[in-house]
Design a protein around this motif. Structure first.
Motif: not given
Length: 386
Positions: A71-98
């Protein structure tokens, strides 16, 4: 400094830095007003462009292609979409694993494209599009794409809150540790009988209900089993309304029994799945409601508008929307094609902290839900979610 062995002489250790706390005089000072963040929409086009960019990257060392949405208002520790919540877009290609890891976060995963397997110590779950799963705190896990197309997830966690508290913990694991079962690390075993809660004092002091308990209750905590759960879309959708007059609900909560009265999918988040059949007329413009919990909507079907603090945000399928920043007046209106939406809200966290305040009608009372019998935050036929 980390001390890895017991010192023979405490005087040989260096002294702590000589820091001085500040005194701030707040005599007569009124509390600061709540200043909600603005709503933010991340459009389907932007999400799809970011997915394409992530898929074009070489495989990272840990296998995770991910983008944190800040979020544009997120500054300092713990940047996220809301003050206490983050959202990530995670992508894996076929055959891959983390690579495996564990964190002290609570996580919710929503599959938005493709399919794959979530491996959590002791359990593996296949996720299809629009499936939801939870990953409990400190459970080792990794993700594997065994399909033939990109597997894309939205991952929600309480990492920003933990970062602000200075306790966000993450630890890589080996495949051997993952295969070892639920006890990822060697167990220290049970303490002697005199150090467990069953033998600790538990004393009633007076008729107010105040008690004294032995310290064992704080360190030998009763376990409420919290397993990774899976809400398969093909099962969830059967309980939602898709045709006018079918008698089914337009909103249902994805419940994890480990959260008990907090009614969450995790101890921090509830997740609701909502639907509205096409052809049903939207409500006329009206005053909204507000609550201290923050709501983030992923719209996977249909279109409509949200009014947040008097400003209109249009949304359609594939858009992600911070639709209700904490304590912002908001309401939602569907279009003629109906809608489908997943809402993630940090409602259970606030119940646990007794900080869940709720005002269903802007002319009505402000309630502390769950703190007094008879109080309810639902007083009318809202049909479009939180």
């Amino acid at each position: 400094m980390s001390v890895t062995s017991s010192p023979s002489n405490i005087d040989a250790l260096p002294a702590a830095r000589d820091l001085h706390a500040r005194f701030v005089d707040i005599s007569g000072q009124e509390p600061e007003p709540i200043r909600p963040w603005a709503p933010v929409k991340i459009s389907r086009a932007r999400i799809e462009a970011e997915i394409e960019r992530l898929a074009s990257l070489p495989r990272p060392a840990n296998g995770r292609r991910g983008t944190l949405i800040v979020h544009p208002d997120a500054v300092g520790l713990g940047p996220g979409l809301a003050p206490g919540v983050d959202v990530t877009i995670d992508v894996l290609k076929p055959g891959e694993r983390t690579t495996p890891l564990r964190r002290n976060t609570g996580q919710v995963e929503i599959g938005i494209s493709g399919r794959g397997v979530v491996h959590v110590v002791g359990r593996s779950t296949r996720m299809e599009r629009w499936d939801v799963c939870s990953i409990p705190s400190m459970k080792g896990h990794y993700f594997e794409n065994d399909g033939d197309e990109l597997w894309v997830r939205l991952s929600y966690s309480n990492a920003p809150l933990l970062a602000k508290l200075g306790v966000l913990y993450s630890e890589p694991l080996t495949d051997e540790q993952m295969a070892a079962g639920p006890s990822v690390l060697p167990s220290a075993g049970r303490r002697p009988e005199r150090y467990i809660r069953e033998t600790a004092p538990d004393i009633e002091l007076n008729d107010s209900g105040a008690r004294l308990r032995g310290y064992e209750y704080l360190v030998d905590i009763e376990v409420v089993e919290n397993n990774p759960l899976h809400w398969a879309w093909n099962e969830v959708r059967e309980h939602l309304s898709w045709e006018e007059g079918d008698g089914k609900r337009t909103i249902m909560a994805l419940y994890n029994p480990a959260t008990e009265r907090r009614n969450g999918a995790t101890h921090s988040f509830f997740v609701t799945a909502s639907s509205m059949p096409p052809g049903i007329a939207a409500q006329p413009l009206r005053r909204g409601h507000r609550h201290s919990s923050v709501a983030i909507n992923y719209h996977f079907l249909g279109s409509g508008k949200s009014v947040v603090e008097g400003h209109v945000v249009d949304w359609s399928a594939g858009d992600l929307l911070l639709s209700a920043p904490g304590w912002s007046e908001h309401d939602h209106y569907h279009g003629p094609d109906g809608f489908g939406v997943f809402t993630v809200q940090d409602h259970p966290l606030h119940i646990g902290m007794e900080s869940l305040i709720w005002q269903e009608k802007m002319s009505g009372p402000i309630l502390a839900l769950g703190s007094e019998a008879g109080q309810t935050g639902y007083v009318g036929p809202r049909t479009t979610g939180a």
